[in-house]
Scaffold this active site. Structure first.
Site, PDB file in Angstrom:
ATOM      1  CG  ASP A  30      -2.058   0.973   1.108  1.00 20.53           C
ATOM      2  OD1 ASP A  30      -3.215   0.529   1.039  1.00 20.53           O
ATOM      3  OD2 ASP A  30      -1.797   2.200   1.073  1.00 20.53           O
ATOM      4  CG  ASN A  86     -11.794  -0.930   3.913  1.00 21.96           C
ATOM      5  OD1 ASN A  86     -12.160  -1.421   4.983  1.00 21.96           O
ATOM      6  ND2 ASN A  86     -10.664  -0.252   3.784  1.00 21.96           N
ATOM      7  N   GLY A  92     -15.598   2.436   3.513  1.00 21.96           N
ATOM      8  CA  GLY A  92     -14.333   3.136   3.313  1.00 21.96           C
ATOM      9  C   GLY A  92     -13.564   2.683   2.093  1.00 21.96           C
ATOM     10  CD  GLN A  93     -14.552  -1.059  -2.762  1.00 23.11           C
ATOM     11  OE1 GLN A  93     -15.731  -1.275  -2.448  1.00 23.11           O
ATOM     12  NE2 GLN A  93     -13.954  -1.711  -3.734  1.00 23.11           N
ATOM     13  CB  SER A  94     -10.625   5.142  -1.531  1.00 22.85           C
ATOM     14  OG  SER A  94      -9.461   4.369  -1.343  1.00 22.85           O
ATOM     15  CG  HIS A  99      -8.348  -3.238  -2.482  1.00 22.26           C
ATOM     16  ND1 HIS A  99      -9.292  -2.567  -3.228  1.00 22.26           N
ATOM     17  CD2 HIS A  99      -8.231  -2.543  -1.323  1.00 22.26           C
ATOM     18  CE1 HIS A  99      -9.718  -1.512  -2.562  1.00 22.26           C
ATOM     19  NE2 HIS A  99      -9.087  -1.474  -1.391  1.00 22.26           N
ATOM     20  CG  HIS A 101      -6.696  -3.033   3.028  1.00 21.66           C
ATOM     21  ND1 HIS A 101      -5.986  -1.872   2.863  1.00 21.66           N
ATOM     22  CD2 HIS A 101      -7.914  -2.798   2.458  1.00 21.66           C
ATOM     23  CE1 HIS A 101      -6.724  -0.970   2.231  1.00 21.66           C
ATOM     24  NE2 HIS A 101      -7.906  -1.511   1.974  1.00 21.66           N
TER      25      HIS A 101
END
Ligand code: 5GP
Ligand code: ZN
Length: 113
Positions: A30, A86, A92-94, A99, A101
């Site tokens: 990340d 997320n 909170g998925q941007s 993916h 984490h």
């Protein structure tokens, strides 16, 4: 050219610090790590989120989860780690390319923020 950031990382158009790559999964650090180890594990095929991936290809979802565990092992996270997907705005998925984490190297708090 894809407009999806993680498709572009998968395709090599945007560099990333990769720790694992197979024909169907890529793992890379990340860019803004939230723990001493913070690696993202993505499928090479684009799915928006975990539900989309696991609905369309449950075997791939299982292999991605296994890859996340292999990343944790390869990073020496013997004391434990956290795998997070997320999902959506409240999750909170941007980046809308699924993916996992993989976070470790420190004790995680609960509940999450
Ligand atoms: P989300 O917020 O969708 O759960 O996670 C997206 C993650 O992608 C964030 O933790 C963010 O730091 C990371 N990220 C955003 N842009 C880049 C990038 O260009 N390269 C890498 N390696 N990570 C990124
Ligand atoms: Zn994508």
């Amino acid at each position: 050219m894809s407009e999806c950031l993680f498709c572009r990382i998968v395709g090599g158009e945007i560099p990333a610090a990769e720790v694992m790559r197979t024909s169907e999964v890529v793992a890379f650090w990340d860019i803004s790590p939230q723990a001493p180890t913070h690696v993202l594990v993505v499928p090479t095929t684009h799915y928006d989120d975990a539900m989309a991936m696991s609905s369309a290809d449950p075997d791939l979802a299982g292999r991605l989860l296994r890859a996340a565990g292999e990343v944790a092992n390869s990073q020496g996270l013997d004391a434990g780690y956290r795998i997070v997907f997320n999902t959506g705005d409240d999750g909170g998925q941007s980046v809308r390319h699924v993916h996992a984490h993989v976070l470790g190297g420190r004790a995680m708090s609960w509940p999450p923020g």
